[in-house]
Design an enzyme around this catalytic site. Structure first.
Site, mmCIF file in Angstrom:
data_model
loop_
_atom_site.group_PDB
_atom_site.id
_atom_site.type_symbol
_atom_site.label_atom_id
_atom_site.label_comp_id
_atom_site.label_asym_id
_atom_site.label_seq_id
_atom_site.Cartn_x
_atom_site.Cartn_y
_atom_site.Cartn_z
ATOM 1 N N GLY A 180 0.837 -1.209 0.000
ATOM 2 C CA GLY A 180 0.000 0.000 0.000
ATOM 3 C C GLY A 180 0.857 1.237 0.000
ATOM 4 O O GLY A 180 2.047 1.184 -0.327
ATOM 5 N N ASN A 181 0.267 2.365 0.319
ATOM 6 C CA ASN A 181 1.048 3.609 0.406
ATOM 7 C C ASN A 181 0.454 4.502 1.492
ATOM 8 O O ASN A 181 -0.557 4.163 2.099
ATOM 9 C CB ASN A 181 1.122 4.310 -0.959
ATOM 10 C CG ASN A 181 -0.250 4.648 -1.493
ATOM 11 O OD1 ASN A 181 -0.962 5.463 -0.915
ATOM 12 N ND2 ASN A 181 -0.643 4.001 -2.595
ATOM 13 N N PHE A 182 1.078 5.634 1.706
ATOM 14 C CA PHE A 182 0.721 6.487 2.856
ATOM 15 C C PHE A 182 -0.428 7.458 2.583
ATOM 16 O O PHE A 182 -0.705 8.324 3.409
ATOM 17 C CB PHE A 182 1.940 7.292 3.308
ATOM 18 C CG PHE A 182 3.052 6.432 3.845
ATOM 19 C CD1 PHE A 182 2.831 5.612 4.935
ATOM 20 C CD2 PHE A 182 4.307 6.434 3.254
ATOM 21 C CE1 PHE A 182 3.847 4.818 5.454
ATOM 22 C CE2 PHE A 182 5.334 5.644 3.756
ATOM 23 C CZ PHE A 182 5.111 4.827 4.856
ATOM 24 N N SER A 183 -1.095 7.370 1.442
ATOM 25 C CA SER A 183 -2.171 8.329 1.143
ATOM 26 C C SER A 183 -3.257 8.252 2.229
ATOM 27 O O SER A 183 -3.688 7.165 2.615
ATOM 28 C CB SER A 183 -2.780 8.013 -0.225
ATOM 29 O OG SER A 183 -3.949 8.762 -0.402
ATOM 30 N N ALA A 221 -4.027 7.613 -4.755
ATOM 31 C CA ALA A 221 -2.657 7.146 -4.979
ATOM 32 C C ALA A 221 -2.782 5.661 -5.298
ATOM 33 O O ALA A 221 -2.838 4.815 -4.394
ATOM 34 C CB ALA A 221 -1.827 7.368 -3.736
#
Ligand code: CTP
Length: 404
Positions: free
Chosen positions: A211-214, A280
């Site tokens: 995943g990502n930090f969005s 994102a």
């Protein structure tokens, strides 16, 4: 038809000398067809009497929770829910501070706390009080709040005899601000937009993902801004930990992976007037997902093979019709302008919003953002660092300018 026909405006008066101009404002509002209900702080009665205010507004004026003589209870909830706009004018330094920090020790403040309506705040005070960091901080807190408009005080002669910033704008100016607020509210009536937001999670096994930090904050703020201007919004959101917008015109479609986001957008986009791609999206996903939790035993390392996810913005760019608008984001660490301009072309966007991770206060997780909008003609507009809600206003203003 007068421009404020049938609009219910709750005017909250606090105790500053500028209160003597409020009867003129009320007259102007009524002339424009508005229905005005006044609530005033007890202290403001020293500057303008309830009799004057009730005479011009043609309604009783409320100041206390209880009527001293009759014991009647004035429901702050009823007052708060029965208006299209609350205008607090003048807002003194004391009232601004209480509004900012949620104190509710008079009827006006309790009504403010309870109202779901948008709020316009008109500060007025002496120059040093206005410029004091505490007041400026309170103004910032209130301006950043959703559905809040804080008018700037004017320069000029002040009641104290000093000259400087702190004067309440004239009633005619406040009236114009109120009229343009209601005009803006309907600018996107009849339009439908798709907004993507948040990260996507690409499953590795039943308990792990890429995943990502969005955080979803930027996309949610855009969805709310579009809805506040009368548009219907389909918000396609990846997994987030912030609350979903609670607006009747926003439908939330919860998705987890890029493929799910792609499916949802593909269905919704053809019937829309455009899309804002604020998500994102993970560019790659594991080729296969393990059915059982991958165990650590007997491994010193292992590899996850990834395959490409669809580029949702680019695909919608291919099928978009002339009357549809698409807006993308570019979050860059290096060569921001060049990379963003490339994405604008390759995804066939109408404009792209660049934010650079190099700018302090920009990007994932923060409440603020600093953006540059790049147009098809490569025209660049640079904005200041602002709360994401205000950034959303700038982005939607740009979108509206392209619709005409
Ligand atoms: N986007 C999308 N689908 C993807 C990847 C990106 O819809 N699979 C959208 C994003 O929502 C954003 C824009 O495309 O509006 C640019 O996203 P970004 O991640 O910056 O660009 P990429 O094309 O993925 O390029 P890179 O990650 O290599 O910078």
């Amino acid at each position: 038809m007068p421009s404020l026909d049938g609009k219910k405006i709750l005017v909250g008066v606090s105790g500053g000398i500028a209160a003597y101009k409020i009867p003129i404002l009320i007259r102007l509002l009524i002339k424009e067809g508005a229905e005005v209900q006044v609530v005033q702080t007890p202290y403001s009665q020293n500057f303008v009497t309830p009799l004057t205010l009730s005479t011009v507004s043609q309604k009783p004026v409320y100041s206390e929770f209880f009527e001293q003589n009759t014991g009647d209870w004035h429901s702050h909830i009823e007052l708060a829910r029965n208006c299209d706009l609350m205008v607090i004018a003048p807002a003194t330094a004391n009232t601004l501070s209480k509004l900012a920090y949620g104190q509710a020790d008079n009827l006006l403040l309790a009504v403010y706390m309870a109202t779901p309506a948008p709020v316009m705040i008109v500060p007025a005070m002496d120059v040093d009080m206005y410029n004091h960091p505490a007041t400026q901080n309170n103004i910032k807190i209130l301006s950043d709040r959703q559905n809040h408009i804080v008018l700037e005080a004017e320069e000029g002669e002040l009641a104290s005899g000093l000259t400087g910033k702190g004067r309440m704008p004239e009633p005619e100016t406040i009236l114009q601000e109120i009229i343009s607020f209601f005009q803006k509210k309907n600018t996107l009536k009849g339009k439908t937009f798709v907004v993507t937001a948040g990260p996507t999670y690409e499953k590795i096994d039943p308990v792990r993902f890429i995943g990502n930090f969005s955080s979803g904050k930027m996309g949610f703020a855009i969805a709310e801004e579009l809805a506040s201007r009368g548009a219907k919004v389909h918000l396609v959101s990846g997994p987030v930990s912030i609350p979903y917008p609670n607006h009747p015109a926003i439908t939330v479609h919860k998705v987890v992976s890029a493929l799910e986001m792609h499916d949802a957008v593909k269905k919704l986009f053809p019937e829309s007037d455009g899309a804002i791609f604020a998500a994102a999206v993970a560019d790659f996903r594991p080729v296969s997902t393990a059915n059982n939790k991958i165990k650590r035993e007997n491994k010193t390392s292992f590899e996850i093979k990834l395959e490409k996810n669809p580029d949702i913005a680019a695909e919608m760019g291919k099928i978009k019709k002339d009357n549809q608008i698409t807006v993308g984001f570019a979050l860059e660490t290096d060569e921001g302008l060049q990379n963003a301009s490339k994405k604008l072309v390759s995804k066939n966007l109408d404009f792209i919003v660049l934010n650079s991770l190099k700018d302090k206060g920009s990007g994932f997780g923060t409440d603020t953002n600093k953006i540059t909008i790049i147009d098809k003609g490569n025209k660049k507009t640079v904005f200041e660092l602002k709360h994401k809600r205000k950034v959303a206003e700038d982005i939607v203003n740009h979108l509206v300018s392209l619709l005409k």
